[in-house]
Design a protein around this motif. Structure first.
Motif, PDB file in Angstrom:
ATOM      1  N   SER A 273       0.811  -1.212   0.000  1.00 42.46           N
ATOM      2  CA  SER A 273       0.000   0.000   0.000  1.00 42.46           C
ATOM      3  C   SER A 273       0.845   1.263   0.000  1.00 42.46           C
ATOM      4  O   SER A 273       0.342   2.350  -0.294  1.00 42.46           O
ATOM      5  N   GLY A 274       2.127   1.163   0.330  1.00 39.71           N
ATOM      6  CA  GLY A 274       3.018   2.317   0.315  1.00 39.71           C
ATOM      7  C   GLY A 274       4.010   2.226  -0.830  1.00 39.71           C
ATOM      8  O   GLY A 274       3.780   1.538  -1.828  1.00 39.71           O
ATOM      9  N   SER A 275       5.140   2.924  -0.686  1.00 42.37           N
ATOM     10  CA  SER A 275       6.195   2.861  -1.692  1.00 42.37           C
ATOM     11  C   SER A 275       6.919   1.519  -1.610  1.00 42.37           C
ATOM     12  O   SER A 275       7.030   0.929  -0.535  1.00 42.37           O
TER      13      SER A 275
ATOM     14  N   ARG B  65      11.849   3.045   0.210  1.00 40.66           N
ATOM     15  CA  ARG B  65      12.044   4.434   0.615  1.00 40.66           C
ATOM     16  C   ARG B  65      13.393   4.581   1.307  1.00 40.66           C
ATOM     17  O   ARG B  65      13.724   3.818   2.218  1.00 40.66           O
TER      18      ARG B  65
ATOM     19  N   GLY C 203       1.445   0.877  -3.962  1.00 45.29           N
ATOM     20  CA  GLY C 203       0.309   1.756  -3.762  1.00 45.29           C
ATOM     21  C   GLY C 203       0.669   3.220  -3.767  1.00 45.29           C
ATOM     22  O   GLY C 203      -0.219   4.081  -3.857  1.00 45.29           O
ATOM     23  N   ARG C 204       1.951   3.537  -3.665  1.00 49.18           N
ATOM     24  CA  ARG C 204       2.383   4.930  -3.766  1.00 49.18           C
ATOM     25  C   ARG C 204       3.495   5.022  -4.811  1.00 49.18           C
ATOM     26  O   ARG C 204       3.220   4.874  -5.982  1.00 49.18           O
ATOM     27  N   ASN C 205       4.734   5.231  -4.408  1.00 47.77           N
ATOM     28  CA  ASN C 205       5.836   5.375  -5.355  1.00 47.77           C
ATOM     29  C   ASN C 205       6.634   4.069  -5.457  1.00 47.77           C
ATOM     30  O   ASN C 205       6.676   3.292  -4.508  1.00 47.77           O
TER      31      ASN C 205
ATOM     32  N   ARG D 203       1.515   6.199  -7.810  1.00 47.98           N
ATOM     33  CA  ARG D 203       1.914   7.605  -7.919  1.00 47.98           C
ATOM     34  C   ARG D 203       3.070   7.718  -8.919  1.00 47.98           C
ATOM     35  O   ARG D 203       2.862   7.559 -10.098  1.00 47.98           O
TER      36      ARG D 203
END
Length: 771
Positions: A210-212, A215, A233-235, A257
């Protein structure tokens, strides 16, 4: 069983009942063999030991109970092999490598909890050593044995699954190396790296989350090779603060993203990688961050590359294609350097320079933009040198106060050009919104100072007041069209209303014969030329022409010369008098199929009309008929094409191209196609010898010479390249040549007084190291 091997088997006499019990009795260096089963416990490794299953990978599960704490490693050079480690709470730490400890995980599954690698948390400035100087191949064996700083983790053939917040956190001054490791199903970030930690990865795969996917923060550094970040879900990759990243031969796909995003003062170098399908931007650079892209393919998304940083970023020999919005977008105050960048099929502008933006564009191509190919915002002052715009309605749009510089630039097959056409002379281009006399005067003076022709009375001006035909090279200067394959080049397409340049049929046939490989294709095209010569002679003698379909199917893998032969085919038909211009318009599904009801027909018609008098080349034509889909706008595009081909049967030649296995489905999708496409040409993959010849062609064209040792090593290198879906045929050869010249440039730069022979020679040391 050796003397220092200890057994864990709850129901066996003479064996320890639990892993914790065995660890209490184990000396340093012991091997603990664990019988199959599930062990509900947690433990701490305080001495160098190895844990492994007695009967094979996956037969032992360590199920850590609630509130039992993480499995902890507090000693150097520990090893866990073939175990499943399962947590109770996905949001809690499940496996922790402590400061000054070392662990190797091999063939393990860690699920429902995160892995932590800890180090000291002291704040330090950006390291002096750049990320590109860190050895990626270092296996960390010395650090595992004697971790003098933070914790050390090495994983091999291991999976991290079903964690919350993050699957792997490397912090402080810890080190980690991930080899052939997969991270799946994370509710949050796949890998988080912070502090001064260094993460190396080879064949890392992060799926979903759900996130990058990854990171990096603080002054940490991340090095990835042959790795993939898929569907975050992000980068895909998020680099922040003063962190640095180095990506080589990686894939970042379908980020919700941005594929790669840099914030603050972050740095990233990305080479020979693919960034595709990001919903927002393929690459986004903000604040004072900086990126260097070399040989990167950025596909899809709203924007390809968005540079909003005031620091100088660099893009070398990259391809940006198929964006819904702008291909390359520069923010206010940005001043990047782009060389050899190819921007194709942008829904809006190929290049958008924002208010006050600058930038240097050397030998870049912008092809088939929905809006004006180059848009220069208020007070923008970019520099374009040797750039070309193809197949667009407009080439340049200027806002008030914009003052771009254009040197040796060309507009080719552009409906309303401001740049001059290399084949058909210059067109007058009034400055828009204040490109004004100042820019015109500067352009004239610059041309005289640099030895170019001064602008005399009445000479037409380019968009920045540039003299004459920009580049002044005539037809010969335009060879090497945007889709030219490795061994051949093409003249530009004609502008609307202009007379095309006459070309000799014998010269064109000789050009066809000079193409590397493609023997069957050359024979078939030569046969068709003879047939059409006969048709022409019959027409001139007043005899009826036999039925003849000039439309073709080109079936072959990418990089096999399909576009090059299509361009040459159009020129041959023009030389025979069977096409009025012989130019080529290259389209794909996105250029023919609309986004709503009633949009597809006009869009297909517009593309067809641009091809009037020449060739309409439909790349990946099978995409118009997606398998298993019965209602699709692509079928409307095909029906429109069939009618237009009938209505303008003598004005346009249509060539449908794509993978051999998919073209039959395309032809059978509409009865009208089968009757119009009666001939297929098969473009075989290039052999190793032919690819070597293509590299040598590039070398000769750019005044390089391959040594005998380089030629032999090149043949071995190409022969070892897997011929899978990602193999690019001629494109692979071109990329190899580019990488060899870059390596040679670094080598020659170290010479005190290089001779001309040094500057021209490519030797075996200039080949890229096989990954």
């Amino acid at each position: 069983m050796t003397d220092d091997q200890i057994r864990v088997a709850p129901r066996s006499k003479g064996a320890h009942r639990t892993i914790t019990e065995a660890l209490g009795a184990a000396p340093a260096g012991a091997v603990i063999s664990i019988a199959p089963g599930e062990y509900r416990e947690s433990f701490r490794l305080i001495r160098r030991v190895t844990l492994l299953p007695q009967h094979g990978t996956g037969s032992v599960t360590v199920a850590v109970p609630a509130a039992a704490g993480a499995v902890a490693v507090a000693a150097p050079n520990c090893r866990i092999r073939g175990l499943v480690i399962r947590g109770h709470d996905p949001g809690e730490a499940l496996l922790r490598v402590e400061d000054a400890a070392g662990l190797t995980l091999e063939d393990c599954i860690v699920t429902h909890g995160r892995v932590e690698v800890l180090g000291s948390r002291g704040t330090t400035p950006r390291p002096d050593r750049p990320v590109g100087d860190i050895p990626l191949d270092h296996d960390l064996s010395a650090e595992l044995a004697d971790p003098t700083a933070g914790g050390v983790l090495v994983t091999r053939r291991t999976k991290l699954r079903a964690a919350r917040h993050t699957a792997l956190h490397v912090t402080g001054d810890a080190l980690a190396r991930l080899d052939d490791t997969a991270i799946e199903g994370v509710e949050g970030i796949g890998v988080a790296v912070s502090g001064t930690a260094v993460l190396r990865a080879h064949q890392l795969r992060v799926h979903g989350g759900s996130g990058s996917s990854l990171r990096a923060r603080d002054t940490s550094r991340v090095l990835l090779r042959a790795s993939g970040l898929f569907g975050p879900g992000r980068n895909g990759l998020l680099v922040q603060d003063a962190a640095e990243a180095l990506l080589t031969d990686c894939r970042v796909e379908n980020a919700a993203r941005s594929g790669v995003r840099l914030d603050h003062t972050a740095r990233a170098e990305i080479g020979e990688s693919t960034i595709a399908g990001a919903r927002l931007s393929g690459v986004e650079v903000r604040d004072q961050a900086r990126v260097a892209l070399r040989g990167v393919w950025v596909a899809g998304g709203e924007t390809g590359v968005r540079l909003r940083s005031t620091e100088e970023s660099v893009l070398l020999h990259c391809s940006v294609t198929g964006q819904q919005g702008n291909g390359v977008e520069l923010g206010a105050g940005s001043d990047p350097r782009l060389r050899g960048v190819r921007v194709t099929r942008s829904g809006k502008h190929g290049v958008l320079v924002g208010e006050g933006g600058r930038g240097t564009f050397d030998h870049c191509d912008v092809i088939a933009s929905g809006f004006p190919a180059l848009h220069i915002g208020r007070d923008g002052a970019p520099r374009f040198r040797g750039c070309r715009v193809f197949d667009s309605a407009n080439d340049v749009a200027l806002s008030e106060g914009a003052s771009p510089e254009f040197e040796n630039c060309q507009a080719i097959n552009v409906g309303s050009p401001r740049l001059s056409s290399a084949s058909y002379g210059a067109r007058a281009a009034g400055g828009a919104g204040g490109a004004g006399k100042g820019a015109a005067s500067r352009g004239s003076k610059r041309g005289e100072r640099d030895g170019g022709p001064p602008r005399g009375p009445g000479a037409p001006a380019g968009p920045a007041g540039q003299a004459g035909p920009v580049g002044g090279g005539g037809a010969s200067a335009a060879r090497g069209g945007p889709a030219a394959a490795a061994t051949n080049a093409s003249p530009p397409e004609p502008e609307q209303g202009e007379a095309p340049v006459a070309e000799s049929l014998s010269d064109l046939l000789a050009e066809l014969d000079e193409l590397v490989g493609l023997e069957n294709v050359k024979r078939d095209v030569g046969g068709m030329v003879k047939l059409m010569q006969t048709v022409r002679m019959r027409q001139e003698a007043g005899l009826p022409a036999p039925p003849l379909s000039r439309h073709l199917v080109f079936a072959g893998n990418p990089g096999t010369g399909k576009t090059t032969v299509a361009r040459l085919y159009g020129r041959l038909l023009h030389a025979l008098g069977l096409l009025s211009h012989g130019h080529l318009i290259e389209v794909d599904r996105s250029a023919l199929v609309g986004e709503y009801i009633g949009h597809t027909g006009p869009k297909t018609t517009e593309a067809f009309q641009r091809a009037r008098g020449g060739v309409l080349f439909i790349d990946e034509a099978y995409a118009l008929t997606p398998p298993g889909v019965t209602q699709d706008f692509g079928l409307e595009a095909i029906a429109t094409l069939v009618k237009l081909m009938e209505d303008h049967r003598d004005e346009v030649v249509v060539i449908a191209a794509g993978y051999p296995g998919d073209m039959e489905r395309f032809i059978s999708s509409n009865p009208g196609l089968a009757s119009r496409f009666t001939r297929s040409l098969l473009f075989a993959d290039y052999s190793t010898e032919e690819l070597v010849e293509i590299v040598e062609h590039h070398a000769r064209r750019h005044r390089y010479e391959l040594t005998a040792a380089a030629r032999k090593a090149l043949s071995t290198h190409i022969g070892a390249i897997p011929r899978g879906d990602r193999f690019g045929n001629g494109r692979t050869a071109r990329q190899l040549f580019q990488r060899m010249t870059e390596s040679q440039a670094m080598r020659v730069a170290e010479l005190t007084s290089p001779q001309a022979s040094d500057l021209m020679a490519l030797d075996e040391n200039d080949l890229p190291v096989p990954s």
